[in-house]
Design a protein around this motif. Structure first.
Motif, short mmCIF file in Angstrom:
data_model
loop_
_atom_site.label_atom_id
_atom_site.label_comp_id
_atom_site.label_asym_id
_atom_site.label_seq_id
_atom_site.Cartn_x
_atom_site.Cartn_y
_atom_site.Cartn_z
N PHE A 220 15.49 16.60 4.80
CA PHE A 220 14.20 17.01 5.38
C PHE A 220 13.77 16.11 6.55
CE2 PHE A 220 9.46 16.47 5.09
CZ PHE A 220 9.08 17.76 5.44
N LEU A 221 14.16 14.85 6.47
CA LEU A 221 13.65 13.86 7.43
C LEU A 221 14.21 14.07 8.84
CD1 LEU A 221 13.81 10.66 5.19
CD2 LEU A 221 11.74 11.78 6.07
N LYS A 222 13.32 13.97 9.81
CA LYS A 222 13.70 14.03 11.23
C LYS A 222 12.50 13.58 12.07
CE LYS A 222 12.34 18.85 11.75
NZ LYS A 222 12.70 20.23 11.92
N PRO A 223 12.71 13.33 13.34
CA PRO A 223 11.58 12.93 14.18
C PRO A 223 10.48 13.98 14.14
CG PRO A 223 13.65 12.57 15.36
CD PRO A 223 13.99 13.32 14.10
N GLY A 224 9.24 13.52 14.15
CA GLY A 224 8.10 14.43 14.17
C GLY A 224 7.45 14.65 12.81
N ILE A 225 8.23 14.39 11.75
CA ILE A 225 7.67 14.52 10.39
C ILE A 225 6.66 13.38 10.17
CG2 ILE A 225 8.26 14.39 7.92
CD1 ILE A 225 9.53 16.84 8.95
N THR A 226 5.52 13.69 9.57
CA THR A 226 4.55 12.63 9.28
C THR A 226 4.77 12.13 7.85
OG1 THR A 226 2.91 14.14 8.37
CG2 THR A 226 2.82 13.73 10.76
N TRP A 227 4.22 10.95 7.58
CA TRP A 227 4.33 10.40 6.22
C TRP A 227 3.67 11.33 5.22
CZ3 TRP A 227 7.42 6.89 4.21
CH2 TRP A 227 8.02 5.96 5.07
N LYS A 228 2.59 11.98 5.63
CA LYS A 228 1.91 12.90 4.71
C LYS A 228 2.81 14.09 4.38
CE LYS A 228 -2.28 15.49 3.75
NZ LYS A 228 -1.49 16.45 2.99
N GLU A 229 3.45 14.63 5.42
CA GLU A 229 4.36 15.77 5.18
C GLU A 229 5.52 15.37 4.28
OE1 GLU A 229 3.69 18.17 9.41
OE2 GLU A 229 5.20 16.60 9.29
N TYR A 230 6.05 14.18 4.53
CA TYR A 230 7.17 13.64 3.75
C TYR A 230 6.75 13.46 2.29
CZ TYR A 230 10.78 10.08 2.55
OH TYR A 230 11.78 9.35 1.97
N ASN A 231 5.60 12.84 2.07
CA ASN A 231 5.10 12.62 0.71
C ASN A 231 4.82 13.93 -0.01
OD1 ASN A 231 4.81 9.89 -0.35
ND2 ASN A 231 3.68 9.49 1.55
N ASP A 232 4.19 14.88 0.71
CA ASP A 232 3.86 16.17 0.10
C ASP A 232 5.13 16.94 -0.26
OD1 ASP A 232 1.24 15.55 0.39
OD2 ASP A 232 0.84 16.91 2.07
N PHE A 233 6.12 16.87 0.63
CA PHE A 233 7.39 17.56 0.40
C PHE A 233 8.03 17.06 -0.90
CE2 PHE A 233 12.04 17.79 1.04
CZ PHE A 233 12.19 19.14 1.29
N ALA A 234 8.08 15.74 -1.05
CA ALA A 234 8.70 15.13 -2.23
C ALA A 234 7.90 15.46 -3.49
CB ALA A 234 8.79 13.62 -2.05
N LYS A 235 6.59 15.38 -3.36
CA LYS A 235 5.74 15.61 -4.52
C LYS A 235 5.87 17.05 -5.01
CE LYS A 235 1.06 14.68 -5.97
NZ LYS A 235 -0.31 14.41 -5.53
N ASP A 236 5.97 17.96 -4.07
CA ASP A 236 6.13 19.37 -4.40
C ASP A 236 7.45 19.59 -5.16
OD1 ASP A 236 5.21 22.08 -4.15
OD2 ASP A 236 6.89 22.38 -2.75
#
Ligand SMILES: [Mn+2]
Length: 422
Positions: free
Chosen positions: A305-321
């Motif tokens: 999922f990780l790439k430039p432009g992803i925010t920490w919030k998006e990353y955290n939400d993605f994992a939590k989901d």
């Protein structure tokens, strides 16, 4: 690290400060432990990033006047008697060689030097009006450091007309983006950590204490060029794997339990921060397999999922989901609100000169950042604590797993452990 790295870092820093300014960085000091003993010296990482010197009580002064840079380093002189007890300090030539700073003075000249810079410019329009200090803050009322004290007890009192700025944010902003040399040192730490983890898996057996197994990691990193630890090793078997920062490491490893190791070595201060979880006896039970595979899938999906432009919030939400879905599937929860019982930390953090490398977390991820991917599920009632942590580099259009060689697939772990028991 070569001198050019630090020279370049100062150039980048210099671009970001105002003209007619003075920046002061302190390397830090030692702290008393007990009786006549001190804690080992730990250099301030922002200072190190700019100066390349690992020694207590050193100051770096950078002035910017008329867009011109002037750099001066202040070191303590060698004391002949003390040298015989604890070793020699850097000579001015060595300090100059390591940092790439030509002008090296002694620490007792520091106050006058700063005085003269601030006083001499008093009647000039282009005087120094701005002082940058590395003002690190902690959520702790008693925390202090040389920069905070210099600001409070000296600058504010003697020079109330100068504006004090925080260099901390500028330097941590620079530190977020790693050069190839920095990534290479992180990879070297990962390589040592891999050897250590393989030794842990090879020597794991029921009846050992967690700390006895941990000692194989210690041996691996010390014997590989006397490397240092990134942080205190977490070795949690069974229930203890569910305690996030468990460091007692004093329980007997039980047959049928999993053991979680969160550890890392560091090379020239650049750390690795890796977690692997494996069965004490080398063989996962059916239930352990199911839960482990669920965490591993989240680990791999996050890396993809990780790439430039992803925010920490998006990353955290993605994992939590993903972890929420996994917890439903494993029959652990009936409502998404219950996830907090089984997963209660964030999915990762920057890493570099510090294990939890400071960064401006409101910015989106960008190329050449290094961060951790560390999903976990902690099921205390089943004696299970599982976390799988890798270190990744953000690339042009994705993320490269720097620790992909450290085994984490169930068949690979079982095969490796079975082979090493022969
Ligand atoms: Mn971590």
């Amino acid at each position: 690290m070569k001198q050019e790295f630090f020279v370049n870092n100062r150039q980048k820093y210099f671009q970001q400060v105002m003209d007619n300014s003075l920046s002061i960085f302190f390397s830090g000091r030692t702290f008393p432990k007990s009786a006549d003993e001190d804690y080992p010296f730990e250099v301030d990482k922002n200072f190190y990033y700019l100066a390349g010197i690992n020694q207590a009580n050193v100051m770096l002064v950078i002035t910017k006047k008329g867009q011109k840079i002037q750099e001066t380093l202040f070191i303590e002189p060698n004391d002949e008697i003390l040298s015989k007890w604890v070793g020699r300090k850097l000579t001015p030539e060595e300090a100059s060689q390591q940092s790439g700073i030509e002008k090296v003075m002694y620490a007792n000249e520091f106050n006058n030097f700063v005085f003269s810079l601030l006083n001499n410019s008093r009647y000039h329009t282009e005087r120094i009006k701005n002082v940058y200090l590395n003002l690190e803050r902690r959520n702790n009322g008693v925390y202090t450091n040389p920069a905070l004290e210099f600001s409070k007890h000296f600058l504010r009192k003697q020079y109330p007309e100068v504006a004090i700025h925080n260099a901390y944010e500028i330097v941590i902003g620079l530190r977020m983006i790693k050069t190839p040399e920095e990534v290479a040192l992180i990879c070297e730490s990962i390589k040592t950590t891999q050897a250590g983890i393989e030794s842990l898996m090879a020597h794991s057996k029921a009846g050992l204490y967690e700390y006895q197994l941990e000692a194989y990691f210690d041996f691996a990193i010390k014997s590989d060029g006397q490397k240092d630890y990134a942080f205190k090793t977490i070795a949690g078997s069974g229930k203890n794997g569910a305690i996030l920062h468990y460091v007692a490491n004093n329980k007997v490893l039980e047959n049928g339990d999993l053991v979680l190791f969160d550890l890392g070595s560091r090379t020239e201060f650049y750390v690795s921060d890796i977690t692997r979880t494996f069965p004490v006896n080398g063989k996962f039970t059916a239930r352990q397999k199911t839960v482990y595979q669920a965490v591993l899938d989240v680990n791999k999906k996050c890396i993809a999922f990780l790439k430039p432009g992803i925010t920490w919030k998006e990353y955290n939400d993605f994992a939590k989901d993903l972890l929420t879905k996994a917890a439903f599937g494993l029959g652990l929860i009936k409502d998404e609100k219950e996830l907090v019982k089984y997963y209660f930390h964030s999915i990762g953090h920057f890493t570099g000169l510090d294990t939890h490398d400071p960064g401006l977390n409101e910015l989106a991820l960008a190329k050449d950042m290094v961060l951790t991917v560390e999903p976990g599920l902690y099921v205390e009632e089943e004696n299970l604590g599982i976390r799988i942590e890798d270190n990744v580099l953000i690339t042009e259009d994705g993320a490269e797993n720097l620790s992909e060689r450290i085994i984490k697939e169930i068949p690979d772990i079982e095969k490796f452990m079975a082979a090493s028991k022969k």
